[in-house]
Design a protein around this motif. Sequence first.
Motif, PDB file in Angstrom:
ATOM      1  N   TYR A  63       0.863  -1.194   0.000  1.00  0.00           N
ATOM      2  CA  TYR A  63       0.000   0.000   0.000  1.00  0.00           C
ATOM      3  C   TYR A  63       0.894   1.237   0.000  1.00  0.00           C
ATOM      4  O   TYR A  63       1.839   1.330   0.791  1.00  0.00           O
ATOM      5  N   CYS A  68      -5.760   5.767   4.429  1.00  0.00           N
ATOM      6  CA  CYS A  68      -6.766   5.345   3.457  1.00  0.00           C
ATOM      7  C   CYS A  68      -7.867   6.410   3.454  1.00  0.00           C
ATOM      8  O   CYS A  68      -8.455   6.686   4.509  1.00  0.00           O
ATOM      9  N   HIS A  77     -10.091   1.716   1.659  1.00  0.00           N
ATOM     10  CA  HIS A  77      -8.801   1.541   0.980  1.00  0.00           C
ATOM     11  C   HIS A  77      -8.581   2.490  -0.195  1.00  0.00           C
ATOM     12  O   HIS A  77      -7.796   2.190  -1.102  1.00  0.00           O
ATOM     13  N   ILE A  79      -6.854   5.216  -2.208  1.00  0.00           N
ATOM     14  CA  ILE A  79      -5.458   5.650  -2.229  1.00  0.00           C
ATOM     15  C   ILE A  79      -5.393   7.166  -2.421  1.00  0.00           C
ATOM     16  O   ILE A  79      -5.958   7.693  -3.379  1.00  0.00           O
ATOM     17  N   TRP A 219      -6.881  -1.756  -4.831  1.00  0.00           N
ATOM     18  CA  TRP A 219      -7.080  -1.368  -3.436  1.00  0.00           C
ATOM     19  C   TRP A 219      -8.467  -0.773  -3.199  1.00  0.00           C
ATOM     20  O   TRP A 219      -9.199  -1.225  -2.336  1.00  0.00           O
TER      21      TRP A 219
END
Length: 249
Positions: A63, A68, A77, A79, A219
């Motif tokens: 990650y 997040c 999640h 990004i 993600w």
Amino acid sequence: MIILKSKEEVAKIAKASRIVAESLEAVRAYLKPGMTTKELDLFVERQIRERGGTPAFKGYRNYPATLCISVNEEVVHGIPSPDKVIKEGDIVGLDLGAIYEGFYGDSAVTVAVGEVKPEAKRLIQVTEESLRAGIAQAREGSRLSDISHAVQSHVEQAGFSVVTDFVGHGIGRALHEEPQIPNFGPPGRGPRLREGMVLAIEPMVNMGKAAVRVLDDRWTAVTADGSLSAHFEHTIAVTKEGPVILSKL
């Protein structure tokens, strides 16, 4: 295997969790319309390091960021990006972890940016209430699924949907430990809760259907129907006196 923590270990998790709580509070105050999610990420990383912690998410399973940041229909999640701008009326999920002396803390909040629609306010409120309902069941002698059932019941009574693809977790020397903690299911199942368990309880709630999909970045999870989503999380310790929230200011 569920790892029971000593009082000394719980104290270190509490310190990591307090770093997370203080850093989340700082970023909530800092957040304004017109900022990019990358700006927020850089800000919160400084907050963690100034308090003696290390970002828990950065580099975890590759990650790329500290925070997040999940906006509107993004569930979890998200990004941070220099190209993603926060706007008036958005709801923004902020999920953060920190490490202190080898122990992890984890917490999440969803915030309204300026004036948001009444149904968005209600989604945020119900999600936070469902977290409190779950925590209230985290008592020695209860079953793990009592937490899950309390969350689901509160959410569905309000007409919303619990996300079933992601769950809460144990936490300690690792970010994710046993047991997994679903936000759904019947009561009275799973292991009995014992003093020394430390749990990260985290309901994710959609305004529409429960289904989610993961974007091409591998993600960011979003609601399949494009509806809004909210996320709250606390790290808590099970004690003989009842649940203690470690990530609360």
